[in-house]
Write an enzyme that holds these catalytic residues in place. Structure first.
Site, PDB file in Angstrom:
ATOM      1  N   HIS A  45       0.793  -1.227   0.000  1.00  0.00           N
ATOM      2  CA  HIS A  45       0.000   0.000   0.000  1.00  0.00           C
ATOM      3  C   HIS A  45       0.827   1.279   0.000  1.00  0.00           C
ATOM      4  O   HIS A  45       0.264   2.370   0.137  1.00  0.00           O
ATOM      5  CB  HIS A  45      -0.943   0.007   1.210  1.00  0.00           C
ATOM      6  CG  HIS A  45      -2.062  -0.973   1.104  1.00  0.00           C
ATOM      7  ND1 HIS A  45      -3.057  -0.882   0.151  1.00  0.00           N
ATOM      8  CD2 HIS A  45      -2.352  -2.085   1.835  1.00  0.00           C
ATOM      9  CE1 HIS A  45      -3.917  -1.876   0.295  1.00  0.00           C
ATOM     10  NE2 HIS A  45      -3.505  -2.628   1.305  1.00  0.00           N
ATOM     11  N   GLU A 148      -8.073 -12.327   4.884  1.00  0.00           N
ATOM     12  CA  GLU A 148      -8.779 -11.103   4.514  1.00  0.00           C
ATOM     13  C   GLU A 148     -10.114 -11.332   3.811  1.00  0.00           C
ATOM     14  O   GLU A 148     -10.654 -10.421   3.214  1.00  0.00           O
ATOM     15  CB  GLU A 148      -7.880 -10.248   3.603  1.00  0.00           C
ATOM     16  CG  GLU A 148      -6.555  -9.882   4.252  1.00  0.00           C
ATOM     17  CD  GLU A 148      -5.685  -9.012   3.375  1.00  0.00           C
ATOM     18  OE1 GLU A 148      -5.797  -7.790   3.480  1.00  0.00           O
ATOM     19  OE2 GLU A 148      -4.909  -9.580   2.570  1.00  0.00           O
ATOM     20  N   ASP A 174     -10.051  -5.270   5.139  1.00  0.00           N
ATOM     21  CA  ASP A 174     -10.402  -6.008   3.928  1.00  0.00           C
ATOM     22  C   ASP A 174     -11.405  -7.111   4.221  1.00  0.00           C
ATOM     23  O   ASP A 174     -12.263  -7.425   3.387  1.00  0.00           O
ATOM     24  CB  ASP A 174      -9.153  -6.591   3.279  1.00  0.00           C
ATOM     25  CG  ASP A 174      -8.415  -5.570   2.415  1.00  0.00           C
ATOM     26  OD1 ASP A 174      -9.076  -4.642   1.922  1.00  0.00           O
ATOM     27  OD2 ASP A 174      -7.202  -5.707   2.233  1.00  0.00           O
TER      28      ASP A 174
END
Length: 249
Positions: A45, A148, A174
């Site tokens: 990210h 996730e 997530d």
């Protein structure tokens, strides 16, 4: 320098690290002066390319701070590159099945796996280790699988049981989205998180969560969580700056 496995597996003591999202070896150096046990370079990210990761890994070695990398994908070349740089381990997003976990381990390990070998990278002391020593050093790297999605929650016990998997890290944001929710603290997300924590602990593996508050950290520690990623370099900087500024008008 303490090896990743001895540092991250101290009985009776949970480990705390943070995400690093800023492409700066100086951030690594500064965190190395803190009481953090480790840090995770967030290549999923944050804008951390291979060159940035390499420089930050150098800083981690110099500062004595073990650095894991949250990799952007499960590509074998990505896994090989990060581990050759000397990462203390991998945090692997979206491991949804036993087959996913087995594939990651296969590409991350020499013995019993398919990781390509060269004695020249940092992990093997730039050619100073014999082949057997280098294989042993390389296989010390941790493999932590992120849970996730609902399918991953259902498979959590099987994933935790895969030889070579060192822990589960529950990505609650997530997970919430995958469950059609917009709140990572929704009771359904909390229940799924607890199932994954239980699966990891029953397998004798690390049970990890992300937290942004001391109260939440302590609550999860009471449930047996033993591996925490607390905020990030960005959030720690911002919060400290806010706390030092004039009161809000």
């Amino acid at each position: 320098m303490t090896t990743p496995r001895t540092l991250l597996r101290q009985p009776g003591r949970y480990q705390v690290g943070t995400f690093i999202k800023t492409a700066s070896p100086h951030v690594v150096e500064v965190l190395g002066t803190s009481r953090m046990d480790f840090a995770v370079l967030d290549a999923e990210h944050a804008p951390l390319d291979r060159a940035a990761l390499d420089l930050m890994m150098l800083a981690g070695r110099a500062a004595g701070l073990p650095l894991l990398v949250r990799i952007p994908d499960k590509n074998p070349a990505t896994i090989l590159s990060v581990l050759d740089m000397g990462a203390a381990g991998l945090l692997v997003p979206h491991v949804d099945s036993v087959a996913d976990a087995e594939a990651v381990v296969r590409h991350a390990k020499f013995r019993g796996g398919q990781r390509g070998f060269s004695g020249s990278p940092r992990f093997s002391g730039y050619g100073t280790l014999g082949m057997k020593q280098a294989l042993t050093a390389g296989d010390q790297a941790l493999v932590i699988c992120q849970i996730e999605g609902p399918e991953a929650v259902a498979a959590a016990a099987g994933i935790a049981a895969v030889p070579g998997v060192d822990g589960l890290f529950i990505g609650r944001a997530d997970l919430a989205l995958a469950m059609g929710l917009e709140d990572s603290k929704h009771p359904d997300v909390s229940s799924a998180t607890d199932r994954c924590i239980d699966a990891a602990l029953k397998a004798g593996k690390l049970a990890g969560v992300f937290t942004a508050s001391l109260a939440e950290r302590d609550a999860y520690a009471a449930k047996g969580v033993n591996w925490f990623v607390f905020g990030s370099d960005q959030s720690l900087l911002r919060q400290s700056a806010d706390a030092s500024a004039h009161p809000a008008e």
